[in-house]
Write a protein that holds these residues in place. Structure first.
Motif, PDB file in Angstrom:
ATOM      1  N   GLN A   1     -15.098  29.971 -51.872  1.00 25.34           N
ATOM      2  CA  GLN A   1     -14.676  29.777 -50.482  1.00 25.34           C
ATOM      3  C   GLN A   1     -15.795  29.082 -49.718  1.00 25.34           C
ATOM      4  N   GLN A   2     -15.451  28.063 -48.950  1.00 27.76           N
ATOM      5  CA  GLN A   2     -16.446  27.334 -48.172  1.00 27.76           C
ATOM      6  C   GLN A   2     -16.719  28.053 -46.853  1.00 27.76           C
ATOM      7  N   THR A   3     -17.998  28.159 -46.496  1.00 23.74           N
ATOM      8  CA  THR A   3     -18.397  28.800 -45.242  1.00 23.74           C
ATOM      9  C   THR A   3     -19.448  27.929 -44.559  1.00 23.74           C
ATOM     10  N   PRO A   4     -19.779  28.189 -43.290  1.00 20.53           N
ATOM     11  CA  PRO A   4     -20.835  27.424 -42.613  1.00 20.53           C
ATOM     12  C   PRO A   4     -22.188  27.526 -43.304  1.00 20.53           C
ATOM     13  N   LEU A   5     -22.381  28.555 -44.131  1.00 15.40           N
ATOM     14  CA  LEU A   5     -23.648  28.714 -44.849  1.00 15.40           C
ATOM     15  C   LEU A   5     -23.542  28.301 -46.308  1.00 15.40           C
ATOM     16  N   GLY A   6     -22.461  27.611 -46.645  1.00 17.94           N
ATOM     17  CA  GLY A   6     -22.290  27.161 -48.013  1.00 17.94           C
ATOM     18  C   GLY A   6     -21.205  27.930 -48.742  1.00 17.94           C
ATOM     19  N   PRO A   7     -20.929  27.561 -49.990  1.00 16.44           N
ATOM     20  CA  PRO A   7     -19.846  28.197 -50.757  1.00 16.44           C
ATOM     21  C   PRO A   7     -20.207  29.619 -51.176  1.00 16.44           C
ATOM     22  N   ILE A   8     -19.223  30.497 -51.150  1.00 13.20           N
ATOM     23  CA  ILE A   8     -19.405  31.859 -51.656  1.00 13.20           C
ATOM     24  C   ILE A   8     -18.219  32.209 -52.541  1.00 13.20           C
ATOM     25  N   THR A   9     -18.449  33.144 -53.436  1.00  9.38           N
ATOM     26  CA  THR A   9     -17.405  33.588 -54.361  1.00  9.38           C
ATOM     27  C   THR A   9     -16.989  35.015 -54.033  1.00  9.38           C
TER      28      THR A   9
ATOM     29  N   ALA B   1     -27.701  58.308 -58.116  1.00  9.55           N
ATOM     30  CA  ALA B   1     -26.572  57.796 -58.895  1.00  9.55           C
ATOM     31  C   ALA B   1     -25.955  56.575 -58.217  1.00  9.55           C
ATOM     32  N   ALA B   2     -25.816  56.640 -56.902  1.00 11.66           N
ATOM     33  CA  ALA B   2     -25.226  55.524 -56.168  1.00 11.66           C
ATOM     34  C   ALA B   2     -26.102  54.276 -56.249  1.00 11.66           C
ATOM     35  N   HIS B   3     -27.409  54.457 -56.114  1.00 10.64           N
ATOM     36  CA  HIS B   3     -28.328  53.318 -56.203  1.00 10.64           C
ATOM     37  C   HIS B   3     -28.329  52.723 -57.608  1.00 10.64           C
ATOM     38  N   GLY B   4     -28.251  53.592 -58.623  1.00  6.78           N
ATOM     39  CA  GLY B   4     -28.208  53.091 -59.989  1.00  6.78           C
ATOM     40  C   GLY B   4     -26.958  52.283 -60.274  1.00  6.78           C
ATOM     41  N   SER B   5     -25.872  52.601 -59.560  1.00 10.70           N
ATOM     42  CA  SER B   5     -24.615  51.887 -59.760  1.00 10.70           C
ATOM     43  C   SER B   5     -24.643  50.488 -59.159  1.00 10.70           C
ATOM     44  N   ILE B   6     -25.264  50.352 -57.982  1.00  9.41           N
ATOM     45  CA  ILE B   6     -25.246  49.056 -57.305  1.00  9.41           C
ATOM     46  C   ILE B   6     -26.368  48.136 -57.781  1.00  9.41           C
ATOM     47  N   PHE B   7     -27.390  48.699 -58.417  1.00  9.64           N
ATOM     48  CA  PHE B   7     -28.546  47.903 -58.831  1.00  9.64           C
ATOM     49  C   PHE B   7     -28.160  46.731 -59.741  1.00  9.64           C
ATOM     50  N   PRO B   8     -27.376  46.952 -60.822  1.00 12.87           N
ATOM     51  CA  PRO B   8     -26.997  45.816 -61.672  1.00 12.87           C
ATOM     52  C   PRO B   8     -26.073  44.830 -60.979  1.00 12.87           C
ATOM     53  N   VAL B   9     -25.291  45.295 -59.999  1.00 13.19           N
ATOM     54  CA  VAL B   9     -24.409  44.397 -59.242  1.00 13.19           C
ATOM     55  C   VAL B   9     -25.243  43.391 -58.452  1.00 13.19           C
ATOM     56  N   ILE B  10     -26.269  43.885 -57.778  1.00 15.40           N
ATOM     57  CA  ILE B  10     -27.141  43.016 -56.994  1.00 15.40           C
ATOM     58  C   ILE B  10     -27.855  42.018 -57.904  1.00 15.40           C
ATOM     59  N   ALA B  11     -28.333  42.498 -59.051  1.00 18.15           N
ATOM     60  CA  ALA B  11     -29.050  41.625 -59.978  1.00 18.15           C
ATOM     61  C   ALA B  11     -28.148  40.503 -60.489  1.00 18.15           C
ATOM     62  N   GLN B  12     -26.887  40.826 -60.766  1.00 14.46           N
ATOM     63  CA  GLN B  12     -25.961  39.807 -61.265  1.00 14.46           C
ATOM     64  C   GLN B  12     -25.679  38.751 -60.206  1.00 14.46           C
ATOM     65  N   VAL B  13     -25.486  39.192 -58.967  1.00  8.74           N
ATOM     66  CA  VAL B  13     -25.254  38.227 -57.882  1.00  8.74           C
ATOM     67  C   VAL B  13     -26.497  37.368 -57.678  1.00  8.74           C
ATOM     68  N   ARG B  14     -27.658  37.986 -57.707  1.00  5.98           N
ATOM     69  CA  ARG B  14     -28.914  37.242 -57.545  1.00  5.98           C
ATOM     70  C   ARG B  14     -29.038  36.145 -58.599  1.00  5.98           C
ATOM     71  N   ALA B  15     -28.592  36.436 -59.809  1.00  6.72           N
ATOM     72  CA  ALA B  15     -28.709  35.481 -60.909  1.00  6.72           C
ATOM     73  C   ALA B  15     -27.650  34.392 -60.849  1.00  6.72           C
ATOM     74  N   MET B  16     -26.448  34.682 -60.324  1.00 11.73           N
ATOM     75  CA  MET B  16     -25.324  33.764 -60.455  1.00 11.73           C
ATOM     76  C   MET B  16     -24.929  33.016 -59.192  1.00 11.73           C
ATOM     77  N   THR B  17     -25.250  33.540 -58.016  1.00 12.36           N
ATOM     78  CA  THR B  17     -24.747  32.918 -56.794  1.00 12.36           C
ATOM     79  C   THR B  17     -25.278  31.503 -56.616  1.00 12.36           C
ATOM     80  N   ARG B  18     -24.452  30.668 -55.988  1.00 10.31           N
ATOM     81  CA  ARG B  18     -24.862  29.296 -55.661  1.00 10.31           C
ATOM     82  C   ARG B  18     -25.153  29.156 -54.171  1.00 10.31           C
ATOM     83  N   ASN B  19     -25.125  30.273 -53.474  1.00 13.85           N
ATOM     84  CA  ASN B  19     -25.362  30.262 -52.037  1.00 13.85           C
ATOM     85  C   ASN B  19     -26.782  30.765 -51.768  1.00 13.85           C
TER      86      ASN B  19
END
Length: 250
Positions: free
Chosen positions: A37-45, A140-158
């Motif tokens: 999706q195109q946004t004023p700050l660039g494309p996001i998924t 437990a909650a932090h351990g769950s979101i940690f890999p999600v953040i890492a994956q976005v950090r690695a893959m995002t084009r924004n």
């Protein structure tokens, strides 16, 4: 090289390739991040937007519980950790609200059902019982979101999302370390997959050491690697014997 020797070489190579490729054919397949999706700050998924939602949800329950730790907790360390978590999530919340507004991403205004159950559990307790619930549910909650953040950090084009994910990654790692410093985190709850308050973790989540030994079907396991090495050594020795010139010293 004779036909017999050629056949031996072809067979050996075929065998090694067959073993080596078992379980790894899809290891490098790209992860689908969703439509762009195109946004004023660039494309996001969809993956980028999901990160913003998850960080917002985390702040909606971790900020108030960190503040309530000041009056409910028995341990001074839990009070200190709670204050730090509340402060950091207030900072993250300001950033995620601003980013979402600039990108046109809708964010929730209240915690989800699981988070509300954890809040209810903590609010029903004081002293040591609160300390235990606070440390384990939050870890437990932090351990769950940690890999999600890492994956976005690695893959995002924004670039804006990447910078936000970098900050979030550092803060979540900091929070896991702080929660573990209370010496209250247990493998059965704090290191397991988050579940609703009062529910028991499943067998794999309750034993993170055993769960970590389970290898995804998309990649090779240790037995495959060892088998490849053993077959490779045997084939190499056999080929050396077959291809050795006649009359060579034994």
């Amino acid at each position: 090289m004779s036909a017999k020797r050629s056949a031996a070489v072809v067979l050996a190579v075929h065998l090694l390739l067959s073993l080596g490729l078992t379980g790894v054919a899809h290891a490098d397949d790209p992860v689908d991040a969703g439509p762009v999706q195109q946004t004023p700050l660039g494309p996001i998924t969809a993956m980028d937007k999901d990160l913003l939602v998850k960080v917002r949800l985390a702040g909606l329950w971790e900020m108030p519980m960190g503040e309530e730790a000041q009056t409910r907790a028995a341990s001074q360390r839990v009070k200190e950790v709670g204050a730090q978590l509340a402060s950091d999530h207030a900072f993250l919340d300001q950033r995620v609200l601003r980013l979402a507004d600039q990108m046109g991403v809708e964010l929730p205004d209240e915690p989800n059902a699981d988070q509300q159950s954890w809040m209810a559990e903590m609010r029903s307790a004081t002293g040591a019982a609160f300390d235990d619930s606070f440390a384990n549910r939050l870890r437990a909650a932090h351990g769950s979101i940690f890999p999600v953040i890492a994956q976005v950090r690695a893959m995002t084009r924004n670039e804006a999302i990447r910078q936000f994910a970098q900050v979030g990654n550092n803060i979540v790692l900091k929070h896991m370390t702080l929660l573990e410093s209370t010496n209250l985190v247990t493998a059965e709850v704090g290191l397991a997959k988050p579940v609703a308050a009062g529910a028991a973790p499943d067998a794999a989540s309750a034993n993170p050491v055993r769960a970590a030994q389970v290898v995804p079907t998309g990649g090779p396991n240790m037995m495959t690697v060892l088998l490849i090495c053993a077959v490779g050594a045997a084939v190499t020795i056999g080929l050396l014997r077959v291809l050795r010139p006649k009359g060579s010293v034994k």
